[in-house]
Design a protein around this motif. Structure first.
Motif, PDB file in Angstrom:
ATOM      1  N   HIS A   1       0.837  -1.200   0.000  1.00 30.42           N
ATOM      2  CA  HIS A   1       0.000   0.000   0.000  1.00 30.42           C
ATOM      3  C   HIS A   1       0.873   1.251   0.000  1.00 30.42           C
ATOM      4  O   HIS A   1       0.615   2.207  -0.749  1.00 30.42           O
ATOM      5  CB  HIS A   1      -0.916  -0.001   1.225  1.00 30.42           C
ATOM      6  N   GLY A   2       1.914   1.242   0.827  1.00 31.25           N
ATOM      7  CA  GLY A   2       2.830   2.377   0.863  1.00 31.25           C
ATOM      8  C   GLY A   2       3.519   2.598  -0.476  1.00 31.25           C
ATOM      9  O   GLY A   2       3.691   3.742  -0.915  1.00 31.25           O
ATOM     10  N   LEU A   3       3.895   1.507  -1.141  1.00 27.52           N
ATOM     11  CA  LEU A   3       4.512   1.610  -2.457  1.00 27.52           C
ATOM     12  C   LEU A   3       3.539   2.208  -3.469  1.00 27.52           C
ATOM     13  O   LEU A   3       3.906   3.089  -4.258  1.00 27.52           O
ATOM     14  CB  LEU A   3       4.975   0.230  -2.926  1.00 27.52           C
ATOM     15  N   GLN A   4       2.292   1.761  -3.435  1.00 31.98           N
ATOM     16  CA  GLN A   4       1.295   2.287  -4.357  1.00 31.98           C
ATOM     17  C   GLN A   4       1.063   3.777  -4.128  1.00 31.98           C
ATOM     18  O   GLN A   4       0.901   4.554  -5.078  1.00 31.98           O
ATOM     19  CB  GLN A   4      -0.023   1.528  -4.196  1.00 31.98           C
ATOM     20  N   MET A   5       1.060   4.193  -2.868  1.00 33.27           N
ATOM     21  CA  MET A   5       0.904   5.615  -2.550  1.00 33.27           C
ATOM     22  C   MET A   5       2.082   6.426  -3.087  1.00 33.27           C
ATOM     23  O   MET A   5       1.902   7.501  -3.659  1.00 33.27           O
ATOM     24  CB  MET A   5       0.785   5.812  -1.035  1.00 33.27           C
TER      25      MET A   5
ATOM     26  N   ASP B   1       6.599   8.394   4.948  1.00 29.18           N
ATOM     27  CA  ASP B   1       5.986   7.108   5.277  1.00 29.18           C
ATOM     28  C   ASP B   1       4.496   7.157   4.925  1.00 29.18           C
ATOM     29  O   ASP B   1       3.710   7.816   5.597  1.00 29.18           O
ATOM     30  CB  ASP B   1       6.170   6.820   6.764  1.00 29.18           C
ATOM     31  N   LEU B   2       4.113   6.435   3.891  1.00 28.34           N
ATOM     32  CA  LEU B   2       2.739   6.471   3.390  1.00 28.34           C
ATOM     33  C   LEU B   2       2.047   5.121   3.512  1.00 28.34           C
ATOM     34  O   LEU B   2       1.135   4.807   2.764  1.00 28.34           O
ATOM     35  CB  LEU B   2       2.740   6.922   1.916  1.00 28.34           C
ATOM     36  N   ASP B   3       2.481   4.317   4.500  1.00 29.79           N
ATOM     37  CA  ASP B   3       1.935   2.971   4.643  1.00 29.79           C
ATOM     38  C   ASP B   3       0.496   2.966   5.163  1.00 29.79           C
ATOM     39  O   ASP B   3      -0.222   1.982   4.986  1.00 29.79           O
ATOM     40  CB  ASP B   3       2.809   2.145   5.602  1.00 29.79           C
ATOM     41  N   ALA B   4       0.101   4.055   5.844  1.00 29.81           N
ATOM     42  CA  ALA B   4      -1.248   4.096   6.437  1.00 29.81           C
ATOM     43  C   ALA B   4      -1.984   5.332   5.944  1.00 29.81           C
ATOM     44  O   ALA B   4      -2.092   6.328   6.645  1.00 29.81           O
ATOM     45  CB  ALA B   4      -1.151   4.086   7.962  1.00 29.81           C
ATOM     46  N   LEU B   5      -2.477   5.259   4.710  1.00 38.75           N
ATOM     47  CA  LEU B   5      -3.213   6.365   4.091  1.00 38.75           C
ATOM     48  C   LEU B   5      -4.550   5.857   3.546  1.00 38.75           C
ATOM     49  O   LEU B   5      -4.723   5.707   2.343  1.00 38.75           O
ATOM     50  CB  LEU B   5      -2.407   6.986   2.942  1.00 38.75           C
ATOM     51  N   PRO B   6      -5.514   5.602   4.419  1.00 34.23           N
ATOM     52  CA  PRO B   6      -6.814   5.123   3.928  1.00 34.23           C
ATOM     53  C   PRO B   6      -7.597   6.221   3.219  1.00 34.23           C
ATOM     54  O   PRO B   6      -7.342   7.416   3.407  1.00 34.23           O
ATOM     55  CB  PRO B   6      -7.529   4.673   5.202  1.00 34.23           C
ATOM     56  N   LEU B   7      -8.541   5.801   2.417  1.00 31.93           N
ATOM     57  CA  LEU B   7      -9.316   6.708   1.569  1.00 31.93           C
ATOM     58  C   LEU B   7     -10.689   6.971   2.169  1.00 31.93           C
ATOM     59  O   LEU B   7     -11.380   6.060   2.609  1.00 31.93           O
ATOM     60  CB  LEU B   7      -9.472   6.090   0.172  1.00 31.93           C
ATOM     61  N   VAL B   8     -11.068   8.256   2.162  1.00 28.77           N
ATOM     62  CA  VAL B   8     -12.405   8.674   2.572  1.00 28.77           C
ATOM     63  C   VAL B   8     -13.217   9.007   1.327  1.00 28.77           C
ATOM     64  O   VAL B   8     -12.722   9.682   0.417  1.00 28.77           O
ATOM     65  CB  VAL B   8     -12.349   9.915   3.496  1.00 28.77           C
ATOM     66  N   ASN B   9     -14.453   8.529   1.276  1.00 34.07           N
ATOM     67  CA  ASN B   9     -15.353   8.865   0.175  1.00 34.07           C
ATOM     68  C   ASN B   9     -16.709   9.235   0.767  1.00 34.07           C
ATOM     69  O   ASN B   9     -17.527   8.365   1.056  1.00 34.07           O
ATOM     70  CB  ASN B   9     -15.478   7.692  -0.797  1.00 34.07           C
ATOM     71  N   HIS B  10     -16.928  10.530   0.958  1.00 31.81           N
ATOM     72  CA  HIS B  10     -18.149  10.985   1.627  1.00 31.81           C
ATOM     73  C   HIS B  10     -19.399  10.617   0.831  1.00 31.81           C
ATOM     74  O   HIS B  10     -20.420  10.219   1.419  1.00 31.81           O
ATOM     75  CB  HIS B  10     -18.085  12.502   1.836  1.00 31.81           C
ATOM     76  N   SER B  11     -19.328  10.750  -0.474  1.00 30.06           N
ATOM     77  CA  SER B  11     -20.518  10.479  -1.294  1.00 30.06           C
ATOM     78  C   SER B  11     -20.932   9.013  -1.221  1.00 30.06           C
ATOM     79  O   SER B  11     -22.110   8.671  -1.336  1.00 30.06           O
ATOM     80  CB  SER B  11     -20.259  10.877  -2.749  1.00 30.06           C
ATOM     81  N   ALA B  12     -19.940   8.127  -1.027  1.00 31.22           N
ATOM     82  CA  ALA B  12     -20.238   6.699  -0.917  1.00 31.22           C
ATOM     83  C   ALA B  12     -20.405   6.256   0.531  1.00 31.22           C
ATOM     84  O   ALA B  12     -20.600   5.058   0.800  1.00 31.22           O
ATOM     85  CB  ALA B  12     -19.122   5.891  -1.581  1.00 31.22           C
ATOM     86  N   GLY B  13     -20.289   7.205   1.477  1.00 26.92           N
ATOM     87  CA  GLY B  13     -20.420   6.868   2.887  1.00 26.92           C
ATOM     88  C   GLY B  13     -19.257   6.055   3.416  1.00 26.92           C
ATOM     89  O   GLY B  13     -19.399   5.338   4.409  1.00 26.92           O
ATOM     90  N   MET B  14     -18.088   6.181   2.763  1.00 33.29           N
ATOM     91  CA  MET B  14     -16.924   5.395   3.167  1.00 33.29           C
ATOM     92  C   MET B  14     -16.019   6.250   4.048  1.00 33.29           C
ATOM     93  O   MET B  14     -15.398   7.208   3.587  1.00 33.29           O
ATOM     94  CB  MET B  14     -16.155   4.922   1.925  1.00 33.29           C
ATOM     95  N   LEU B  15     -15.943   5.893   5.350  1.00 32.91           N
ATOM     96  CA  LEU B  15     -15.089   6.584   6.299  1.00 32.91           C
ATOM     97  C   LEU B  15     -13.946   5.658   6.715  1.00 32.91           C
ATOM     98  O   LEU B  15     -13.791   4.574   6.159  1.00 32.91           O
ATOM     99  CB  LEU B  15     -15.921   7.031   7.506  1.00 32.91           C
ATOM    100  N   VAL B  16     -13.146   6.083   7.681  1.00 32.88           N
ATOM    101  CA  VAL B  16     -11.950   5.313   8.013  1.00 32.88           C
ATOM    102  C   VAL B  16     -11.846   5.110   9.518  1.00 32.88           C
ATOM    103  O   VAL B  16     -12.515   5.779  10.315  1.00 32.88           O
ATOM    104  CB  VAL B  16     -10.668   6.033   7.517  1.00 32.88           C
ATOM    105  N   LYS B  17     -10.989   4.163   9.902  1.00 33.00           N
ATOM    106  CA  LYS B  17     -10.545   3.986  11.274  1.00 33.00           C
ATOM    107  C   LYS B  17      -9.044   3.767  11.226  1.00 33.00           C
ATOM    108  O   LYS B  17      -8.553   2.941  10.454  1.00 33.00           O
ATOM    109  CB  LYS B  17     -11.243   2.800  11.946  1.00 33.00           C
TER     110      LYS B  17
END
Length: 360
Positions: free
Chosen positions: A131-135, A237-253
């Motif tokens: 994930h960090g590599l992809q970021m 360090d970008l290993d923990a960069l989850p995506l938020v999508n308000h329109s889809a109701g997708m939040l993060v923890k």
């Protein structure tokens, strides 16, 4: 009588001539002193003006290359990201410089360039590593450390090396004699502007709204950023960069463990009291406003305690108070904060320039 009168007049004339002579001698000294002071003020004004110009130039990205290419240091041309074969044969590993939960980092060498080689620490963390590599691949810009190459087969990533290390070393670095001339509120505020610019970039990234999750306390947050040789900031360090999508109701923890302390946002704390044990499935999710809550604490660290830093804090009080709103929706956006920081910087800069002109 005439002789006596003549003698008296001649005797009275001597003190007058003496006084007149002292005045003529004193005038050049006064003029010289005034000219020296004026010259010093002119030099001060020019130095300040050049300082502010250099800060503006530092926001430009001199490494701009097409996607899949990089340039660093004194390289004149862009080079394609290094392949597995090139990483294996052309990169020489020197010594380990750091270690985290996901990867080990080694100072290495490539064609006489010092570089940073990251290797996966444990196969259990491979998803985070990839994930960090992809970021890194997707977010290349002036805000992100330069990617030089990678090899998924070997679980290795090569990035630009920054000898000053992480942002945690800021105070030690600025206390060095070679950096004393930039250990000022002006440069420190510029660092805070760069930090907020990175958060703003992540919240409006090409991938969408990303949250800097690996930031549960101040030291951990600072370790996610590097201090470059020209005293700028890049995210590393970008290993923990989850995506938020308000329109889809997708939040993060941010993680699956209970968080504690005042540094994390209130919505990141367990909301059900001590009588109910923490359970990740019951923990509510949240959005990018958790990053906004932390900005005042990081900026306060960056401003330090040099002359003028308290003045800057005073001008930022209102926006920082808004960042600490208990209701996430009431907090400003990163762009709002960035605009305020820039206005404060420009206002204080103009005040300094105006005071300098008045001294001339």
């Amino acid at each position: 009588m005439r002789k006596e009168l003549t003698q008296d007049n001649s005797m009275e004339g001597k003190p007058q001539e003496s006084r007149k002579g002292l005045t003529h001698k004193a005038v050049p000294r006064v003029v010289g002193l005034l000219l020296t002071m004026a010259l010093m003020n002119v030099l001060l004004y020019l130095c300040l003006n050049q300082f502010f110009i250099s800060l503006q130039r530092s926001t430009e990205d001199p490494r701009s290359c097409p996607y899949g290419y990089f340039r660093m240091g004194q390289m004149k041309n862009c080079s394609p990201w290094l392949s597995c074969e090139e990483l294996r044969t052309e990169v020489r590993q020197l010594k380990r410089t750091g270690e985290g939960a996901v990867k080990r980092v080694f100072l290495s060498e490539w064609k006489e360039h010092k570089v940073s080689l990251s290797r996966l620490r444990s196969l259990e963390m491979k998803d985070d590593f990839l994930h960090g590599l992809q970021m890194l691949k997707s977010l290349q810009s002036k805000h992100i450390v330069t990617l030089l190459g990678y090899c998924e087969d070997d679980n290795s990533i090569l990035t630009e090396y920054h000898p000053l290390g992480s942002l945690r070393n800021l105070e030690e670095t600025l206390n060095l004699s070679k950096y004393q001339n930039v250990n000022t509120w002006q440069h420190r505020l510029q660092l805070a502007i760069e930090y907020v610019s990175i958060i703003n970039y992540l919240h409006h990234s090409p991938l969408g709204t990303l949250v800097m999750c690996d930031s549960n306390d101040l030291p951990k947050t600072l370790s996610q950023y590097l201090l470059t040789s020209n005293l700028s900031i890049v995210a590393n360090d970008l290993d923990a960069l989850p995506l938020v999508n308000h329109s889809a109701g997708m939040l993060v923890k941010c993680g699956h463990r209970e968080l504690h302390g005042d540094f994390v946002a209130p919505e990141q704390l367990w909301p059900y009291g001590e009588d109910i044990p923490f359970h990740d499935d019951l923990m509510p999710s949240y959005d990018e406003k958790v990053d906004i809550w932390k900005i005042p604490d990081v900026s306060s660290f960056l401003l330090g305690h040099v002359e003028g830093s308290d003045m800057v804090r005073f001008h930022l009080f209102d926006i920082h108070k808004a960042c600490k709103s208990q209701t996430p929706a009431e907090r400003p956006t990163a762009q709002d904060i960035l605009d305020t920081y820039q206005k404060v910087f420009n206002s204080l800069r103009d005040t300094v320039r105006s005071q300098t002109r008045e001294m001339l």
